[in-house]
Design an enzyme around this catalytic site. Structure first.
Site, PDB file in Angstrom:
ATOM      1  N   HIS A  49       0.785  -1.134  -0.046  1.00 30.90           N
ATOM      2  CA  HIS A  49      -0.090   0.005  -0.043  1.00 30.90           C
ATOM      3  C   HIS A  49       0.821   1.187  -0.065  1.00 30.90           C
ATOM      4  O   HIS A  49       0.676   2.220   0.601  1.00 30.90           O
ATOM      5  CB  HIS A  49      -1.066   0.124   1.319  1.00 30.90           C
ATOM      6  CG  HIS A  49      -2.120  -0.937   1.087  1.00 30.90           C
ATOM      7  ND1 HIS A  49      -3.329  -0.700   0.528  1.00 30.90           N
ATOM      8  CD2 HIS A  49      -1.861  -2.232   1.667  1.00 30.90           C
ATOM      9  CE1 HIS A  49      -4.127  -1.887   0.573  1.00 30.90           C
ATOM     10  NE2 HIS A  49      -3.127  -2.616   1.172  1.00 30.90           N
ATOM     11  N   ASP A  95      -0.876  -5.326   5.764  1.00 27.87           N
ATOM     12  CA  ASP A  95      -1.983  -5.919   5.076  1.00 27.87           C
ATOM     13  C   ASP A  95      -1.743  -6.004   3.584  1.00 27.87           C
ATOM     14  O   ASP A  95      -1.040  -5.052   3.115  1.00 27.87           O
ATOM     15  CB  ASP A  95      -3.491  -5.658   5.420  1.00 27.87           C
ATOM     16  CG  ASP A  95      -3.545  -4.107   4.859  1.00 27.87           C
ATOM     17  OD1 ASP A  95      -2.594  -3.124   4.979  1.00 27.87           O
ATOM     18  OD2 ASP A  95      -4.670  -3.896   4.363  1.00 27.87           O
ATOM     19  N   GLU A  96      -1.984  -7.080   3.072  1.00 27.27           N
ATOM     20  CA  GLU A  96      -2.305  -7.314   1.565  1.00 27.27           C
ATOM     21  C   GLU A  96      -0.759  -6.898   0.679  1.00 27.27           C
ATOM     22  O   GLU A  96      -0.854  -6.042  -0.246  1.00 27.27           O
ATOM     23  CB  GLU A  96      -3.240  -6.451   0.937  1.00 27.27           C
ATOM     24  CG  GLU A  96      -4.778  -6.725   1.518  1.00 27.27           C
ATOM     25  CD  GLU A  96      -5.696  -5.681   1.042  1.00 27.27           C
ATOM     26  OE1 GLU A  96      -6.814  -6.245   0.687  1.00 27.27           O
ATOM     27  OE2 GLU A  96      -5.446  -4.495   1.025  1.00 27.27           O
ATOM     28  N   ALA A  97       0.325  -7.086   1.523  1.00 30.06           N
ATOM     29  CA  ALA A  97       1.507  -7.108   1.035  1.00 30.06           C
ATOM     30  C   ALA A  97       1.942  -8.204  -0.111  1.00 30.06           C
ATOM     31  O   ALA A  97       2.950  -8.964   0.000  1.00 30.06           O
ATOM     32  CB  ALA A  97       2.519  -6.950   2.227  1.00 30.06           C
ATOM     33  N   HIS A  98       1.189  -8.374  -1.154  1.00 26.91           N
ATOM     34  CA  HIS A  98       1.215  -9.461  -2.050  1.00 26.91           C
ATOM     35  C   HIS A  98       2.385  -9.392  -2.810  1.00 26.91           C
ATOM     36  O   HIS A  98       2.811 -10.159  -3.465  1.00 26.91           O
ATOM     37  CB  HIS A  98      -0.009  -9.548  -2.615  1.00 26.91           C
ATOM     38  CG  HIS A  98      -1.300  -9.512  -2.057  1.00 26.91           C
ATOM     39  ND1 HIS A  98      -1.566 -10.163  -0.873  1.00 26.91           N
ATOM     40  CD2 HIS A  98      -2.691  -8.777  -2.338  1.00 26.91           C
ATOM     41  CE1 HIS A  98      -2.830 -10.030  -0.822  1.00 26.91           C
ATOM     42  NE2 HIS A  98      -3.591  -9.256  -1.247  1.00 26.91           N
TER      43      HIS A  98
END
Length: 539
Positions: free
Chosen positions: A281, A344-347
């Site tokens: 993000h 979060d969401e550290a893809h």
């Protein structure tokens, strides 16, 4: 006023449903009025959040032109709460309501601090109302402030208007004794996807105060915008804060503006938790400084809504110089205990890099005197001692992921519960809701209320649950009317889950009390969604 709501609300309506009792305490109050009218005396305790103990007794107290508000004038905090109460009540009543020393408030409203009343804790209060006066007692000033919200809701909804109303202004007789279930009762506002001004944030703070919320989590950075000035990295705001979702102009808070938000929240007894989301993000930061990218090339500013495509460069030393500077400067501005580092969401970050990053960043938070908060993906690394993790999974989240979070809780990590299909205020109510998203499913008012934080996460000790938080993400929200229609009427229910005892949790009685909030929403100019699950006045 927003036209996006499914059914327009009744402007200025003072109608109420005839209703059931409060569902708690030693007595069940009758409404005292027929359907379609607001009673001159609101039954004691029929408010949101519902109090822990309610004992109706005797005749009501009548607020009049001669009423005085008595405080301990040697206490700066007590005087401030007294002035706040007077400021709430003067516009609609037209009464002068002078704030005076407690001894000079005979027959008035007394705000009394009793440091020896340990049973009331840090935020509890006792409200006693009788014809000869109202006494509000608390151990701490925060308790006085929470009790003021109860007193406020016991008065007719017309008291929220900013012009003189006819009254009468009665407070039912009896005693309320009230303490919160959880110490952490939060709401998050995303100012990164769409930017909101200081005054707009203050408006939300005031709405939260009415329902005894004590924590404001500000999501200050994301792919679409960086919203807080960092002197050592100025392009974060001048470049990274210049836009928002859809490509419209963004904005940011100067340090003075951020401190004003923190100050205002503190005046409403809310602690601000700043969030800098990382290592993912982070497009706004990556676009501002090429050296934060592994290839040294800055990507363009990002104004879309898809996530998981960005990452700080974990192997580079400059990344940790950046993190240290950002955390240091924001910690200096923030008197509260916590600093949220996202996670979060550290893809686009490998698992190994993610663990490395969190192992290096969490000690930086501690170095500057703050306690780590992170989204529950932080449990994929090793949460720091005393860290809090914020669970945003769903009822249908795989059991293995839930167990990982529960195991961290069993090892001493505290939990903030924000299940997305229960607590996310940006989810659509139904398929005909214009605003909001649907990835977590539809979240109607009953669904957002009808769950128990203590038992929600299997395997997590009840004592690990610090409280609940209602996040409001703003991919589709760009105005205060947009915020209103998604937060209301779900926010009051989530506030009740955080404040009221589990034994009072009952949808059938809650929906009646919620419906009775409608005239208050109207008077406050809150553009709420008229859920068909709630027996609203006039329907």
């Amino acid at each position: 006023m927003s036209q996006r709501r499914r059914i327009p609300h009744l402007i200025g309506s003072l109608l109420l449903v005839a209703a059931a009792g409060v569902g708690c305490g030693e007595a069940t109050a009758d409404s005292g009025a027929g359907a379609g009218t607001e009673p001159e005396v609101r039954p004691l305790g029929r408010i949101v959040p519902v109090p822990a103990s309610v004992t109706p007794e005797g005749e009501p107290y009548a607020l009049t032109r001669d009423t005085r508000i008595g405080v301990d004038t040697s206490s700066r905090a007590s005087k401030a709460v007294g002035r706040y109460l007077a400021g709430l009540l003067r516009p609609a009543t037209g009464f002068p309501l002078p704030v005076v020393d407690e001894e000079a408030a005979d027959g008035g409203v007394r705000l009394r601090l009793d440091p020896d009343d340990g049973a009331l804790g840090d935020e509890g209060y006792r409200l006693h109302s009788a014809p000869d006066g109202v006494t509000l007692t608390a151990r701490e000033p925060a308790g006085l402030f929470r009790g003021v919200q109860t007193l406020r809701q016991q008065l007719p909804s017309a008291v929220e208007h900013d012009s003189v109303q006819p009254g009468p202004w009665n407070i039912a007789g009896g005693t309320i004794t009230d303490t919160p279930r959880y110490a952490y009762r939060g709401a998050m506002l995303d100012v990164s996807r769409h930017f909101f001004t200081v005054d707009e944030v203050k408006r939300y703070i005031d709405q939260l105060a009415l329902y005894k919320i004590n924590t404001l989590h500000l999501h200050l950075s994301d792919d679409q915008g960086w919203r807080i000035a960092v002197d050592s990295w100025p392009r974060l705001t001048t470049h990274g804060g210049s836009t928002e979702v859809g490509g419209t102009p963004g904005g940011f808070y100067t340090k003075a503006q951020y401190k004003e938000i923190v100050r205002y929240a503190a005046s409403r007894y809310q602690e601000v938790i700043p969030e800098i989301d990382m290592p993912g993000h982070t497009f706004a930061a990556l676009s501002s400084y090429p050296e934060l990218n592994c290839d040294g090339i800055a990507p363009p500013l990002y104004t879309g809504v898809k996530v998981g495509k960005s990452s700080l460069c974990v192997p580079k030393a400059v990344t940790y110089d950046f993190v240290d500077d950002v955390i240091r400067e924001i910690a200096e501005l923030t008197p509260g205990r916590y600093l949220h580092i996202g996670g979060d969401e550290a893809h686009s970050t490998s698992h190994a890099d993610y663990v490395t990053f969190m192992d290096k960043v969490q000690p930086v938070v501690a170095k500057y005197g703050k306690t780590v908060v992170g989204w529950h993906q932080l449990t994929g690394a090793t949460p720091a001692k005393d860290a809090l993790v914020q669970y945003w999974g769903l009822d249908r989240t795989p059991a293995a992921e839930k167990e990982r979070v529960a195991a961290a809780a069993r090892n001493g990590t505290g939990l903030i519960l924000s299940p997305a299909d229960r607590a996310y205020l940006d989810m659509k109510y139904a398929n005909d809701t214009t605003l909001g998203l649907t990835w977590a499913g539809y979240v109607e008012v009953r669904r957002s209320y009808d769950w128990d934080p203590a038992t929600y996460l299997p395997g997590a000790p009840e004592g690990a649950v610090r409280g609940v938080e209602a996040p409001l993400w703003t991919e589709t929200l760009s105005t205060t009317d947009d915020l209103d229609v998604m937060a209301f009427p779900r926010l009051p229910g989530l506030a009740e889950l955080g404040w009221s005892p589990a034994s009072t949790h009952d949808w059938d009685t809650y929906k009646v009390r919620l419906a009775e909030q409608a005239p208050r929403f109207d008077a406050l100019g809150i553009d709420y969604y008229r859920s068909p699950q709630v027996p609203w006045p006039g329907e």
